[in-house]
Design a protein around this motif. Sequence first.
Motif, short mmCIF file in Angstrom:
data_model
loop_
_atom_site.label_atom_id
_atom_site.label_comp_id
_atom_site.label_asym_id
_atom_site.label_seq_id
_atom_site.Cartn_x
_atom_site.Cartn_y
_atom_site.Cartn_z
N GLU A 75 1.18 -1.59 -0.17
CA GLU A 75 -0.09 0.37 0.03
C GLU A 75 0.98 1.45 -0.14
OE1 GLU A 75 -2.66 2.30 3.43
OE2 GLU A 75 -2.68 0.25 2.99
N ILE A 76 0.54 2.23 -1.15
CA ILE A 76 1.16 3.54 -0.60
C ILE A 76 0.56 4.52 -1.22
CG2 ILE A 76 3.37 2.55 -1.79
CD1 ILE A 76 2.55 3.66 -4.27
N LEU A 77 0.50 5.75 -0.41
CA LEU A 77 -0.42 7.21 0.07
C LEU A 77 0.06 8.17 -0.70
CD1 LEU A 77 -3.16 8.24 0.61
CD2 LEU A 77 -2.12 8.13 2.81
N GLU A 83 -6.49 16.55 -2.99
CA GLU A 83 -6.17 15.41 -2.85
C GLU A 83 -5.38 13.65 -2.74
OE1 GLU A 83 -6.76 14.14 -7.56
OE2 GLU A 83 -4.82 13.76 -7.38
N ALA A 84 -5.41 12.92 -2.36
CA ALA A 84 -5.33 12.14 -1.89
C ALA A 84 -5.07 10.56 -2.33
CB ALA A 84 -5.25 11.51 -0.59
N ARG A 85 -3.93 9.71 -3.01
CA ARG A 85 -4.40 9.02 -3.62
C ARG A 85 -3.48 7.37 -3.18
NH1 ARG A 85 -1.74 11.33 -9.61
NH2 ARG A 85 -3.33 12.72 -9.88
N LEU A 86 -4.83 6.92 -3.11
CA LEU A 86 -4.24 5.20 -2.20
C LEU A 86 -4.02 4.66 -3.37
CD1 LEU A 86 -4.97 3.78 0.27
CD2 LEU A 86 -6.59 3.27 -0.50
N CYS A 87 -3.13 3.44 -2.91
CA CYS A 87 -2.75 2.12 -4.40
C CYS A 87 -2.54 0.95 -3.95
CB CYS A 87 -1.30 2.60 -5.22
SG CYS A 87 -1.72 4.30 -6.27
N ILE A 88 -2.71 0.10 -3.66
CA ILE A 88 -3.06 -1.50 -2.61
C ILE A 88 -3.20 -2.22 -4.08
CG2 ILE A 88 -4.25 -3.24 -2.11
CD1 ILE A 88 -5.89 -0.97 -0.36
N ARG A 89 -1.70 -2.97 -3.55
CA ARG A 89 -1.54 -3.74 -5.19
C ARG A 89 -1.46 -4.97 -4.11
NH1 ARG A 89 5.60 -3.98 -5.28
NH2 ARG A 89 5.83 -3.92 -3.45
N ALA A 97 -3.63 -4.30 -9.57
CA ALA A 97 -3.85 -2.65 -7.89
C ALA A 97 -4.82 -2.62 -7.78
CB ALA A 97 -2.62 -2.40 -8.35
N LEU A 98 -5.46 -1.89 -7.37
CA LEU A 98 -6.73 -1.43 -7.14
C LEU A 98 -6.47 0.47 -6.79
CD1 LEU A 98 -9.28 -2.36 -4.98
CD2 LEU A 98 -9.49 -2.15 -7.62
N LEU A 99 -6.66 1.67 -7.28
CA LEU A 99 -6.17 3.02 -7.31
C LEU A 99 -7.08 3.90 -7.00
CD1 LEU A 99 -4.17 3.07 -10.72
CD2 LEU A 99 -3.22 2.02 -8.76
N CYS A 100 -7.16 4.69 -5.87
CA CYS A 100 -8.67 5.67 -4.81
C CYS A 100 -8.14 6.51 -5.14
CB CYS A 100 -8.61 4.57 -3.90
SG CYS A 100 -9.53 3.41 -4.09
N VAL A 101 -9.08 7.87 -6.26
CA VAL A 101 -7.63 9.18 -5.99
C VAL A 101 -9.27 9.28 -5.44
CG1 VAL A 101 -7.91 11.04 -6.97
CG2 VAL A 101 -7.48 9.24 -8.19
N CYS A 102 -8.82 10.53 -4.27
CA CYS A 102 -9.69 10.76 -2.84
C CYS A 102 -10.00 12.35 -2.60
CB CYS A 102 -10.34 9.75 -1.22
SG CYS A 102 -10.05 8.30 -1.62
N SER A 103 -10.79 12.76 -2.17
CA SER A 103 -10.91 14.41 -1.84
C SER A 103 -9.60 14.42 -0.72
CB SER A 103 -11.59 14.96 -1.17
OG SER A 103 -12.44 14.01 0.07
N ASP A 104 -9.22 13.51 0.15
CA ASP A 104 -7.92 14.13 1.14
C ASP A 104 -7.63 12.44 1.63
OD1 ASP A 104 -10.44 12.23 3.80
OD2 ASP A 104 -11.46 14.51 3.02
N ALA A 105 -7.03 12.75 3.04
CA ALA A 105 -6.58 11.15 3.26
C ALA A 105 -6.70 10.52 4.35
CB ALA A 105 -5.14 11.77 3.74
N GLY A 106 -8.01 11.07 5.02
CA GLY A 106 -9.02 10.36 5.64
C GLY A 106 -9.86 9.48 5.15
N THR A 107 -10.50 10.34 3.63
CA THR A 107 -10.51 9.28 2.67
C THR A 107 -9.95 7.94 3.35
OG1 THR A 107 -12.51 10.96 2.69
CG2 THR A 107 -12.55 9.50 0.85
#
Length: 127
Positions: A75-77, A83-89, A97-107
């Motif tokens: 996992e990387i953030l 925005e905050a981009r979460l990547c999980i491999r 991998a799943l890639l999520c683009v969120c409005s903030d690190a909490g999300t």
Amino acid sequence: MTLACQLDTLRQGADGCRLAAFGDLGASIVLRSSSAASHPQEYLDALCQQARRGFLMLDAAVQAGPEAAAPPADEILMLAPGEARLCIRAPDGSGDALLCVCSDAGTAARLAAPARALLARLGGGAG
């Protein structure tokens, strides 16, 4: 349930998640995505390339450190203005991998467990 539906469910389950995507890190391409707004494939693939580079750097840092035998992080953030981009491999080395683009690190933090669970259900393959 199709992969597209599963990505919709993941994205809609967290207020502030703008994009959820499934990609292949080895090929640096996004195969499926869910977003309220339309994104060109080039944008999606750039996200996948960014995740790939992030994992390559993380793996190199782990190998160079005192705990070189430690399992690679999955996992990387990445934080950017607004925005905050979460990547999980996938831990199986498949490159999924799943890639999520969120409005903030909490999300992004709230999405980590459901995203990891979805990736495990996918079992290395897109449906």
